[in-house]
Design an enzyme around this catalytic site. Structure first.
Site, short mmCIF file in Angstrom:
data_model
loop_
_atom_site.label_atom_id
_atom_site.label_comp_id
_atom_site.label_asym_id
_atom_site.label_seq_id
_atom_site.Cartn_x
_atom_site.Cartn_y
_atom_site.Cartn_z
N ASP A 88 -22.36 24.16 4.74
CA ASP A 88 -21.28 24.41 5.71
C ASP A 88 -21.01 25.89 5.97
OD1 ASP A 88 -20.11 25.17 3.32
OD2 ASP A 88 -18.29 23.98 3.59
N SER B 23 -20.18 28.18 3.94
CA SER B 23 -19.06 28.74 3.18
C SER B 23 -19.43 30.01 2.42
CB SER B 23 -18.49 27.70 2.22
OG SER B 23 -19.49 27.18 1.37
N HIS C 292 -37.93 30.23 -6.02
CA HIS C 292 -37.89 31.53 -6.69
C HIS C 292 -39.20 32.30 -6.55
CE1 HIS C 292 -34.31 30.71 -9.65
NE2 HIS C 292 -33.92 30.98 -8.42
N HIS D 78 -27.51 28.37 -2.24
CA HIS D 78 -26.20 28.82 -2.73
C HIS D 78 -25.07 28.33 -1.81
CE1 HIS D 78 -27.29 31.90 -5.95
NE2 HIS D 78 -28.45 31.46 -5.49
#
Length: 253
Positions: free
Chosen positions: A12, A14, A129, A4
């Site tokens: 990075d 984020s 998953h 994600h």
């Protein structure tokens, strides 16, 4: 969390940034509501800052934490390059580019291909998953009238029962939520994929053969998964002045 993070602005960190009064961050996106472990990253960062302040980025912590999570849950042991810098941007609107749980296999092959991943890379990464859960919100559309015909009828009852607990109710992707194994692919063969984007991998000729390989040969899945994870960990990595090393993973310096 690693996926994600990397998919949006590159690897990075984020996804770790908190929203402010002037900005709604990536982590508020509906697609990120099942992401867990923010407090763990905070704890690792705090200890690292005490030992070697300003050296190890939050992006590297996420990448290495993902690697450790895979190894500790019984998956492959692999090494990844370090040296990522942390990004200074985290906006919810950027998450619109993320693959949706409603995507079919052809759409998944296309969007992953745009980021340099093969169909095999995509299926291997989907095997991540095998750990964790999905929220009802991400699969309840499969239970509408008519019920998704690609799903086993008994399994659809299981999902319906889960969703009786509301949109935030959680369903494991396979029967061993904390073990890294190939049970996820075996579930797809039984028409028991939780997300439409999971089950579609077994319904498309291009990806079905890969699913069958991984369901039968866990070692093959492990090898391809670790190679795809290393590849993903290098997506749009920021270096030098392109980024920073955050003192607090939740906010830009």
């Amino acid at each position: 969390m690693h996926f994600h993070d990397c998919w949006i602005q590159g690897c990075d960190g984020s996804v770790l940034i908190d929203s402010t009064k002037d900005n709604t961050a990536e982590k508020e996106s509906p697609g990120n509501q099942s992401v867990r472990g923010f407090e763990l990253i905070d704890d690792v960062k705090e200890q690292l800052e005490e030992q070697c302040p300003g050296v190890v980025s939050c992006a590297d912590i996420v990448a290495m934490a993902a690697r450790e999570a895979v190894a500790l849950s019984g998956g492959p042991v692999y090494d990844i390059p370090k040296g990522r810098k942390d990004g200074r941007r985290s906006k919810i609107e950027d998450t619109l580019s993320a693959p949706a749980p409603t995507f079919n296999a052809s759409e998944l092959v296309r969007v992953f291909g745009l980021r340099g991943f093969s169909a095999q890379d995509m299926v291997a990464l989907s095997g991540g998953h095998t750990l964790g859960v999905a929220r009802c919100l991400t699969f309840k559309n499969r239970l509408s009238d008519p019920v998704d015909p690609t799903m086993d009828s008994d399994f659809s009852k299981t999902l319906s029962k889960t969703c009786s607990g509301g949109d935030d109710a959680e369903q494991t992707f396979d029967m061993t939520r904390n073990n890294f194994d190939n049970f996820y692919f075996q579930a797809l063969q039984r028409k028991s994929g939780v997300l439409f984007s999971d089950q579609t991998l077994y319904n498309n000729p291009r990806t079905k053969s890969i699913v069958k390989d991984y369901a039968m040969n866990q070692a093959k899945f492990f090898l391809d998964f670790q190679q795809a994870m290393v590849k993903m960990s290098l997506l749009d990595v920021k270096e030098g002045s392109q980024g920073e090393v955050r003192a607090d993973c939740r906010k830009i310096n």
